[in-house]
Design an enzyme around this catalytic site. Structure first.
Site, PDB file in Angstrom:
ATOM      1  N   GLU A  79      38.997  26.725  40.619  1.00 26.22           N
ATOM      2  CA  GLU A  79      40.139  27.376  40.771  1.00 26.22           C
ATOM      3  C   GLU A  79      40.606  27.517  42.349  1.00 26.22           C
ATOM      4  O   GLU A  79      41.550  28.217  42.704  1.00 26.22           O
ATOM      5  CB  GLU A  79      40.576  28.755  40.195  1.00 26.22           C
ATOM      6  CG  GLU A  79      39.769  29.787  40.538  1.00 26.22           C
ATOM      7  CD  GLU A  79      39.744  30.922  40.241  1.00 26.22           C
ATOM      8  OE1 GLU A  79      40.869  31.526  40.027  1.00 26.22           O
ATOM      9  OE2 GLU A  79      38.919  31.567  39.274  1.00 26.22           O
ATOM     10  N   CYS A 111      38.130  32.020  35.936  1.00 32.88           N
ATOM     11  CA  CYS A 111      36.636  31.985  36.225  1.00 32.88           C
ATOM     12  C   CYS A 111      35.909  31.350  34.805  1.00 32.88           C
ATOM     13  O   CYS A 111      34.570  31.448  34.929  1.00 32.88           O
ATOM     14  CB  CYS A 111      36.100  33.603  36.354  1.00 32.88           C
ATOM     15  SG  CYS A 111      36.849  34.252  37.786  1.00 32.88           S
ATOM     16  N   HIS A 233      30.231  37.757  33.096  1.00 33.15           N
ATOM     17  CA  HIS A 233      31.191  37.333  34.344  1.00 33.15           C
ATOM     18  C   HIS A 233      31.041  38.590  35.411  1.00 33.15           C
ATOM     19  O   HIS A 233      31.484  39.668  34.681  1.00 33.15           O
ATOM     20  CB  HIS A 233      32.377  36.915  33.973  1.00 33.15           C
ATOM     21  CG  HIS A 233      33.215  36.563  35.162  1.00 33.15           C
ATOM     22  ND1 HIS A 233      33.200  35.935  36.227  1.00 33.15           N
ATOM     23  CD2 HIS A 233      34.543  37.213  35.402  1.00 33.15           C
ATOM     24  CE1 HIS A 233      33.927  36.071  37.047  1.00 33.15           C
ATOM     25  NE2 HIS A 233      34.898  36.717  36.681  1.00 33.15           N
TER      26      HIS A 233
HETATM   27  P1  HMG Z   1      40.321  50.160  43.544  1.00 38.34           P
HETATM   28  O1  HMG Z   1      41.458  50.713  43.198  1.00 38.34           O
HETATM   29  O2  HMG Z   1      40.063  49.784  45.130  1.00 38.34           O
HETATM   30  O3  HMG Z   1      39.044  50.850  43.424  1.00 38.34           O
HETATM   31  O4  HMG Z   1      40.097  48.770  42.545  1.00 38.34           O
HETATM   32  P2  HMG Z   1      39.052  52.216  42.372  1.00 38.34           P
HETATM   33  O5  HMG Z   1      39.725  53.329  42.869  1.00 38.34           O
HETATM   34  O6  HMG Z   1      39.200  51.877  40.814  1.00 38.34           O
HETATM   35  O7  HMG Z   1      37.613  52.533  42.396  1.00 38.34           O
HETATM   36  C1  HMG Z   1      36.557  51.597  42.048  1.00 38.34           C
HETATM   37  C2  HMG Z   1      35.357  52.412  41.355  1.00 38.34           C
HETATM   38  O8  HMG Z   1      34.855  53.119  42.599  1.00 38.34           O
HETATM   39  C3  HMG Z   1      35.894  53.657  40.508  1.00 38.34           C
HETATM   40  O9  HMG Z   1      34.558  53.549  39.651  1.00 38.34           O
HETATM   41  C4  HMG Z   1      35.608  54.634  41.467  1.00 38.34           C
HETATM   42  O10 HMG Z   1      35.362  55.858  40.650  1.00 38.34           O
HETATM   43  C5  HMG Z   1      34.593  54.547  42.383  1.00 38.34           C
HETATM   44  P3  HMG Z   1      35.017  53.652  38.155  1.00 38.34           P
HETATM   45  O11 HMG Z   1      35.954  54.793  37.866  1.00 38.34           O
HETATM   46  O12 HMG Z   1      35.919  52.266  37.790  1.00 38.34           O
HETATM   47  O13 HMG Z   1      33.633  53.698  37.261  1.00 38.34           O
HETATM   48  N1  HMG Z   1      34.620  55.319  43.506  1.00 38.34           N
HETATM   49  C6  HMG Z   1      33.278  55.871  44.354  1.00 38.34           C
HETATM   50  N2  HMG Z   1      31.972  55.705  43.703  1.00 38.34           N
HETATM   51  C7  HMG Z   1      31.217  56.142  44.684  1.00 38.34           C
HETATM   52  N3  HMG Z   1      31.500  56.894  45.891  1.00 38.34           N
HETATM   53  C8  HMG Z   1      32.768  56.876  46.050  1.00 38.34           C
HETATM   54  C9  HMG Z   1      33.620  56.275  45.291  1.00 38.34           C
HETATM   55  N4  HMG Z   1      35.179  56.264  45.583  1.00 38.34           N
HETATM   56  C10 HMG Z   1      35.362  55.624  44.383  1.00 38.34           C
HETATM   57  N5  HMG Z   1      33.079  57.513  47.284  1.00 38.34           N
HETATM   58  C11 HMG Z   1      39.114  46.855  41.596  1.00 38.34           C
HETATM   59  C12 HMG Z   1      38.862  48.377  42.236  1.00 38.34           C
HETATM   60  C13 HMG Z   1      38.009  46.123  41.060  1.00 38.34           C
HETATM   61  C14 HMG Z   1      40.344  47.099  40.715  1.00 38.34           C
HETATM   62  C15 HMG Z   1      39.556  45.764  43.027  1.00 38.34           C
HETATM   63  O14 HMG Z   1      38.690  45.525  43.715  1.00 38.34           O
HETATM   64  C16 HMG Z   1      40.211  44.647  42.482  1.00 38.34           C
HETATM   65  O15 HMG Z   1      41.471  44.475  42.287  1.00 38.34           O
HETATM   66  N6  HMG Z   1      39.247  43.684  42.229  1.00 38.34           N
HETATM   67  C17 HMG Z   1      39.932  42.220  42.213  1.00 38.34           C
HETATM   68  C18 HMG Z   1      40.402  42.219  40.562  1.00 38.34           C
HETATM   69  C19 HMG Z   1      38.985  42.105  39.590  1.00 38.34           C
HETATM   70  O16 HMG Z   1      38.049  41.923  40.216  1.00 38.34           O
HETATM   71  N7  HMG Z   1      39.311  42.171  38.205  1.00 38.34           N
HETATM   72  C20 HMG Z   1      38.197  42.217  37.387  1.00 38.34           C
HETATM   73  C21 HMG Z   1      38.587  41.616  36.095  1.00 38.34           C
HETATM   74  S1  HMG Z   1      39.604  40.399  36.073  1.00 38.34           S
HETATM   75  C22 HMG Z   1      38.301  38.815  36.379  1.00 38.34           C
HETATM   76  O17 HMG Z   1      37.091  39.182  36.265  1.00 38.34           O
HETATM   77  C23 HMG Z   1      38.699  37.656  36.650  1.00 38.34           C
HETATM   78  C24 HMG Z   1      38.688  37.385  38.143  1.00 38.34           C
HETATM   79  O18 HMG Z   1      37.249  36.934  38.349  1.00 38.34           O
HETATM   80  C25 HMG Z   1      39.469  36.065  38.480  1.00 38.34           C
HETATM   81  C26 HMG Z   1      39.252  34.769  37.650  1.00 38.34           C
HETATM   82  O19 HMG Z   1      39.293  34.901  36.398  1.00 38.34           O
HETATM   83  O20 HMG Z   1      39.607  33.638  38.394  1.00 38.34           O
HETATM   84  C27 HMG Z   1      38.994  38.579  39.141  1.00 38.34           C
END
Ligand code: HMG
Length: 389
Positions: A79, A111, A233
């Site tokens: 992609e 992906c 994935h």
């Molecule tokens: P965010 O808003 O930065 O993070 O987004 P958050 O607030 O959701 O926190 C993440 C986790 O860290 C949470 O854990 C928090 O509690 C924890 P959870 O509740 O989820 O278990 N946390 C802590 N842990 C320990 N110590 C601390 C602490 N603070 C918080 N101090 C997000 C996270 C992954 C959404 C962001 O990074 C993102 O947007 N990433 C890109 C999109 C993505 O990866 N999506 C995944 C599914 S889609 C997919 O897989 C397709 C893709 O690969 C593309 C394709 O297909 O081509 C992306």
């Protein structure tokens, strides 16, 4: 007759950024990235690496070991395409010195593309078992600086030779797929960075896992307990643990202990944790990681896979590792590559991130950086020029 992965190799750039360094710059607790998201490092490609060189670098050990004769299909999933017309497969066909009697095509579904290419290649080999297919999946995951997606960037490629009577893994014929038209992550042609609704994309990943699993389970009659390991994935490795909980709830079985979950999931996450998201290459990078890091022999063991591509496509499938596979994997090469990477400072990361591919049609020569056997030497008259290092 068994059809599957005869050889598999992966490649990632020679540079990375430690996510603790990024956390400090963004004023975030490093535990959020390392524990909460489950990522430690993200691979950063220098200007003389693109998807073509990443894929060719992944494929060279495979074609050198297997020989080039009989490769009649080359599918390139990405992609991060570099051209709207010419398939990246053709650049790799040239670099790898493949025979002219070879269909070369590029394909895309976020992906999920690598899995789609693998399944299509397996079907083509089943129709003509004397033919071999080379499946390449390569991507560079980029989000805006300072965005929530930034710590889930990465880069890498996987090369898989698909044959009859494979030496590494036979694919099971039963799969479960689920398709849905959604906007969770997308990248319009005029953008170098993806747009993502991070929370929604994670929710859709976990939601579509269930119908894909159920369709696979119904077709195969298997339960979770029939799989020695699971490879998901991995946009970030924490999602593997979230997925296992979801599957257990859907199956109505108790969640495994922390130790058992780590045994089931851990070995497939080792490489992804230190390369970051490699999009179309990700789930099979997980397979490389499993083959390289499982503490016990995997001969004859069944592995479950979940592939998700935003937009969205989901597929659950499985394969059985072949007896004697350890004689055919590239563990030493993978380890050496990952151990010899150079850590970037934050400033170096930002400079590389902001380096734009020249678009003026002039003669641009790229300085050599560290990397694999092939590099992008320059761009002249809008044509990319690759060379062996
Ligand atoms: P965010 O808003 O930065 O993070 O987004 P958050 O607030 O959701 O926190 C993440 C986790 O860290 C949470 O854990 C928090 O509690 C924890 P959870 O509740 O989820 O278990 N946390 C802590 N842990 C320990 N110590 C601390 C602490 N603070 C918080 N101090 C997000 C996270 C992954 C959404 C962001 O990074 C993102 O947007 N990433 C890109 C999109 C993505 O990866 N999506 C995944 C599914 S889609 C997919 O897989 C397709 C893709 O690969 C593309 C394709 O297909 O081509 C992306």
């Amino acid at each position: 007759m068994d059809i599957g992965i005869d050889l598999i190799s992966f490649h990632t750039p020679s540079y990375y950024l430690d996510l603790r360094v990024l956390a400090e710059r963004r004023g975030v607790d490093p535990d959020k990235f390392v524990i909460g998201v489950g990522q430690e490092r993200m691979a950063i490609p220098p200007p003389d690496q693109d998807i073509v060189t990443l894929a060719a670098n992944a494929a060279l050990p495979v074609v050198e070991k297997a020989g080039r004769d009989g490769i009649g299909l080359l599918l390139f999933a990405t992609e991060s395409g570099i051209d709207q017309s010419k398939a990246a497969a053709l650049f790799c066909h040239g670099l790898l010195g493949l025979p002219p009697e070879c269909r070369c095509v590029e394909l895309k579904e976020a992906c999920y593309g690598g899995t789609a290419a693998l399944r299509l290649a397996a079907a083509m080999v089943a129709a003509n078992p004397s033919m071999k297919a080379l499946v390449l999946a390569a991507d560079i995951a980029r989000y805006d600086l300072g965005s929530s997606g930034e710590p889930t960037q990465g880069a890498g490629a996987v090369a898989m030779l698909v044959t009859a009577n494979p030496r590494v893994m036979a694919l099971d014929p039963e799969t479960g797929v689920h398709a849905e038209d959604i906007m969770d992550f997308w990248r319009p042609n005029y953008r170098a960075e993806a747009f993502v609704d991070g929370k929604y994309s994670t929710r859709m990943y976990l939601t579509t896992l269930i119908p894909a699993w159920k369709a696979y389970a119904a077709a195969s009659g298997r339960t979770l307990a029939d799989h020695a390991h699971l490879a998901f994935h991995m946009p970030f490795t924490k999602i593997a643990w979230k997925s296992l909980s979801r599957l257990c709830r859907a199956e109505g079985v108790p969640e495994p202990s922390a130790g058992e979950a780590a045994r089931l999931l851990g070995p497939a996450t080792v490489w992804n944790r230190i390369t970051g998201n490699t999009y179309s290459a990700c789930v099979h990078e997980g397979l490389c990681s499993l083959l390289d890091n499982a503490p016990e022999p995997l001969d004859g063991r069944r592995i479950g896979f979940f592939s998700y591509g935003s937009g969205c496509m989901a597929e659950f499938y499985s394969g059985v590792v072949r007896p004697g596979y350890r004689g055919h994997v590239f563990t030493d090469l993978h380890r050496a590559m990952l151990e010899n990477r150079t850590e970037l400072t934050y400033r170096q990361y930002e400079d590389i991130f902001n380096y734009g591919v020249p678009q003026d049609g002039g003669d641009h020569v790229f300085a050599p950086y560290r990397g694999g056997p092939f590099r992008l030497a320059g761009i002249n008259g809008h044509k990319r020029r690759y060379e062996p290092r």
